[in-house]
Design a protein around this motif. Structure first.
Motif, short mmCIF file in Angstrom:
data_model
loop_
_atom_site.label_atom_id
_atom_site.label_comp_id
_atom_site.label_asym_id
_atom_site.label_seq_id
_atom_site.Cartn_x
_atom_site.Cartn_y
_atom_site.Cartn_z
N GLU A 72 1.64 9.24 -6.02
CA GLU A 72 1.99 10.55 -5.56
C GLU A 72 2.96 11.33 -6.50
O GLU A 72 3.11 12.40 -6.92
N SER A 78 1.06 3.90 -2.94
CA SER A 78 0.71 5.22 -2.84
C SER A 78 1.62 6.38 -3.23
O SER A 78 1.64 7.24 -3.86
N GLU A 85 0.78 -1.26 -0.09
CA GLU A 85 0.02 0.07 0.00
C GLU A 85 1.08 1.19 0.18
O GLU A 85 0.48 2.09 -0.82
N GLU A 86 1.90 1.24 0.77
CA GLU A 86 2.91 2.35 0.96
C GLU A 86 3.53 2.73 -0.35
O GLU A 86 3.57 3.53 -0.93
#
Length: 217
Positions: free
Chosen positions: A32, A28, A24-25
């Motif tokens: 970004e 993300s 997930e990180e």
């Protein structure tokens, strides 16, 4: 790592992050970075294969424009079960999958950082399908043109590969697919430069509309 933060993240935020990110990180951070380069993100998808614990991320990226461009890129990466295990339990934890408790305590891997990697893949769509080839020799000229254009965004020893999909229908030969594909191998020994990758993708998306004046597809 705290000493090499990702652009647009504070030092405190970076220090709080583990040395190896979760799925997930990483997804993300990638989104970004792409958004930070001023690109438009469409059709974000997260797939999971429960039987093997494999996850797959996909999205479509375009230049910001008043009218949607036919030129775009598909970004994707695979995240297998071992990556999830290491991200969750930390360095050396994967040894417990192969040793009993006593052996695991003495395994030298407990003192070594994990070295898994992720391959981030990009498929640049260079033209619409349906063009009827008159001669197969046309394709060679197309690939030379694309490689020359890609040389403005990539070094000579790391240019994308050009892919042409062809369908033969009786006497007719049609081009069904025309793409350039590239990948970045990220080993997480240091924080990946996702912003640099996003800017490289942006450069290619700005270049490939020039093909409209050079190729029939």
């Amino acid at each position: 790592m705290a000493g090499n933060p990702v652009p647009e993240q504070s030092g405190a935020e970076q220090a709080a992050r583990p040395s190896f990110p979760s799925y997930e990180e990483f997804a993300s951070d990638l989104l970004e970075a792409v958004d930070g380069a001023g690109l438009v993100i469409d059709d974000v998808r997260h797939h999971i294969e429960p039987g093997v614990g494999e996850r797959r991320f996909e999205c479509t990226v375009r230049l910001a424009a008043a009218e949607p461009s036919r030129y775009h890129v598909h970004l994707s990466f695979l995240w297998d079960a071992l990556l999830t295990y290491v991200a969750t339990y930390g360095a050396g934890a994967d040894c417990e999958l192969y040793h009993d408790d006593e052996e695991a305590q003495d395994c030298p891997h407990q003192q070594l950082p994990p070295q898994p990697f992720v391959e981030l893949e990009a498929e640049f769509v260079l033209g619409d399908g349906g063009y009827e080839l008159q001669e197969m020799a046309e394709v060679s000229g197309w690939t030379d043109t694309v490689q020359g254009l890609m040389g403005k965004a990539f070094p000579d020893d790391d240019r994308p590969s050009v892919h042409v999909g062809i369908a033969i229908l009786g006497p007719t030969t049609l081009v069904e697919k025309f793409t350039a594909e590239h990948s970045w191998l990220l080993d997480f020994e240091k924080q990946p430069d996702l912003g640099g990758i996003a800017r490289q993708v942006q450069t290619v998306l700005r270049l490939i509309p020039q093909l409209a004046d050079r190729l029939p597809i």
